[in-house]
Scaffold this motif. Structure first.
Motif, PDB file in Angstrom:
ATOM      1  N   HIS A   1      80.581  53.762  51.267  1.00  0.00           N
ATOM      2  CA  HIS A   1      79.977  53.994  52.580  1.00  0.00           C
ATOM      3  C   HIS A   1      79.513  52.664  53.172  1.00  0.00           C
ATOM      4  O   HIS A   1      78.794  51.901  52.511  1.00  0.00           O
ATOM      5  CB  HIS A   1      78.782  54.935  52.468  1.00  0.00           C
ATOM      6  CG  HIS A   1      79.135  56.286  51.911  1.00  0.00           C
ATOM      7  ND1 HIS A   1      79.329  57.387  52.720  1.00  0.00           N
ATOM      8  CD2 HIS A   1      79.332  56.710  50.640  1.00  0.00           C
ATOM      9  CE1 HIS A   1      79.622  58.432  51.962  1.00  0.00           C
ATOM     10  NE2 HIS A   1      79.645  58.042  50.699  1.00  0.00           N
TER      11      HIS A   1
ATOM     12  N   ALA B   1      77.578  51.203  56.615  1.00  0.00           N
ATOM     13  CA  ALA B   1      76.863  51.465  57.862  1.00  0.00           C
ATOM     14  C   ALA B   1      76.791  50.172  58.659  1.00  0.00           C
ATOM     15  O   ALA B   1      76.218  49.176  58.204  1.00  0.00           O
ATOM     16  CB  ALA B   1      75.465  52.001  57.574  1.00  0.00           C
TER      17      ALA B   1
ATOM     18  N   TRP C   1      85.265  58.005  59.925  1.00  0.00           N
ATOM     19  CA  TRP C   1      84.189  57.254  60.566  1.00  0.00           C
ATOM     20  C   TRP C   1      83.528  58.098  61.643  1.00  0.00           C
ATOM     21  O   TRP C   1      84.127  59.060  62.154  1.00  0.00           O
ATOM     22  CB  TRP C   1      84.712  55.932  61.144  1.00  0.00           C
ATOM     23  CG  TRP C   1      85.520  56.042  62.400  1.00  0.00           C
ATOM     24  CD1 TRP C   1      86.767  56.579  62.538  1.00  0.00           C
ATOM     25  CD2 TRP C   1      85.143  55.590  63.703  1.00  0.00           C
ATOM     26  NE1 TRP C   1      87.200  56.493  63.838  1.00  0.00           N
ATOM     27  CE2 TRP C   1      86.210  55.885  64.591  1.00  0.00           C
ATOM     28  CE3 TRP C   1      84.013  54.962  64.219  1.00  0.00           C
ATOM     29  CZ2 TRP C   1      86.177  55.573  65.942  1.00  0.00           C
ATOM     30  CZ3 TRP C   1      83.985  54.647  65.577  1.00  0.00           C
ATOM     31  CH2 TRP C   1      85.066  54.957  66.413  1.00  0.00           C
TER      32      TRP C   1
ATOM     33  N   ASP D   1      79.392  54.459  61.234  1.00  0.00           N
ATOM     34  CA  ASP D   1      79.464  54.599  59.780  1.00  0.00           C
ATOM     35  C   ASP D   1      80.920  54.785  59.364  1.00  0.00           C
ATOM     36  O   ASP D   1      81.659  55.562  59.977  1.00  0.00           O
ATOM     37  CB  ASP D   1      78.651  55.806  59.305  1.00  0.00           C
ATOM     38  CG  ASP D   1      77.157  55.644  59.563  1.00  0.00           C
ATOM     39  OD1 ASP D   1      76.654  54.524  59.413  1.00  0.00           O
ATOM     40  OD2 ASP D   1      76.509  56.633  59.924  1.00  0.00           O
TER      41      ASP D   1
END
Length: 219
Positions: free
Chosen positions: A50, A52, A79, A208
């Motif tokens: 992941h 961010a 995303w 993200d």
């Protein structure tokens, strides 16, 4: 019975042959930073990587256990959020050089850093060359990239910041959601490692990125 079915499906899967990159293991990745640029927030949960992004940029590097002949790649990702490319702007230009995902293939070659170059080179450059086994070098990073612009699909360039950085736009992202990146090389390339770039620092963007799978098709 369920285990037998899963095994059978794996044998039929296009991912069955090759090398699975450990996206769910953060220890398998080295996080780098750029001077003066906020770093992304990175974690590994649910077997996925992941990232961010919040007006930020910082690459992730994974070194393969050994130089590997790779004939193609498959990436499964998703995303959400927004990459802010203004109307009329060209993604990749100086003020809009942000992308949801660029997967860099670090190719083996003859380029090396001399003693003086190692002293003055940026940290990311030294990290790149450290992927090469002792006595060898690199050729380039070939970035396989998403793009928000359909007119860029299929285009390529040498990045203006360095002749080491090549980019190919192979996936058009018209909206957030799940996407797959697949690419077959004309000829197998010897790969030393992978470089993940996901950035929003130029455009002040926040989104993200989740990477569920990176599969290297091997010879």
């Amino acid at each position: 019975m369920r285990k037998m079915l899963a095994t059978a499906l794996l044998c039929l899967s296009p991912y069955a042959h090759g090398l699975e990159v450990p996206v769910g293991d953060l220890d398998a990745w080295t996080a780098l930073t750029f001077n003066g640029i906020p770093a992304n927030s990175v974690s590994a949960t649910d077997g996925a990587l992941h990232i961010a992004v919040d007006s930020s940029a910082s690459p992730l590097v994974h070194q393969l256990p050994a130089p590997t002949q790779v004939s193609g790649i498959t990436v499964v990702a998703s995303w959400n959020g927004a990459l802010q490319i203004a109307d009329g702007a060209v993604q990749g230009d100086e003020n809009t050089d942000d992308f949801v995902l660029k997967l860099g293939i670090v190719e083996s070659g003859d380029r090396t850093l001399g003693w003086v170059q190692r002293r003055i080179a940026a940290k990311w450059v030294r990290q790149l060359f450290s992927l090469a086994p002792r006595g060898t070098g690199i050729e380039r990073i070939n970035f396989l990239s998403t793009t928000q612009s359909p007119t860029q699909l299929g285009s390529s360039r040498v990045h203006p910041l360095s002749e080491l950085l090549h980019e190919e736009r192979i996936v058009h992202l018209d909206a957030p959601g799940v996407f797959e990146m697949t690419h077959q090389f004309d000829m197998p390339v010897e790969v030393l490692g992978l470089w993940i770039s996901s950035d929003g620092d130029n455009t002040g963007s926040a989104f993200d990125l989740r990477i569920d799978r990176i599969h290297l098709h091997t010879e």
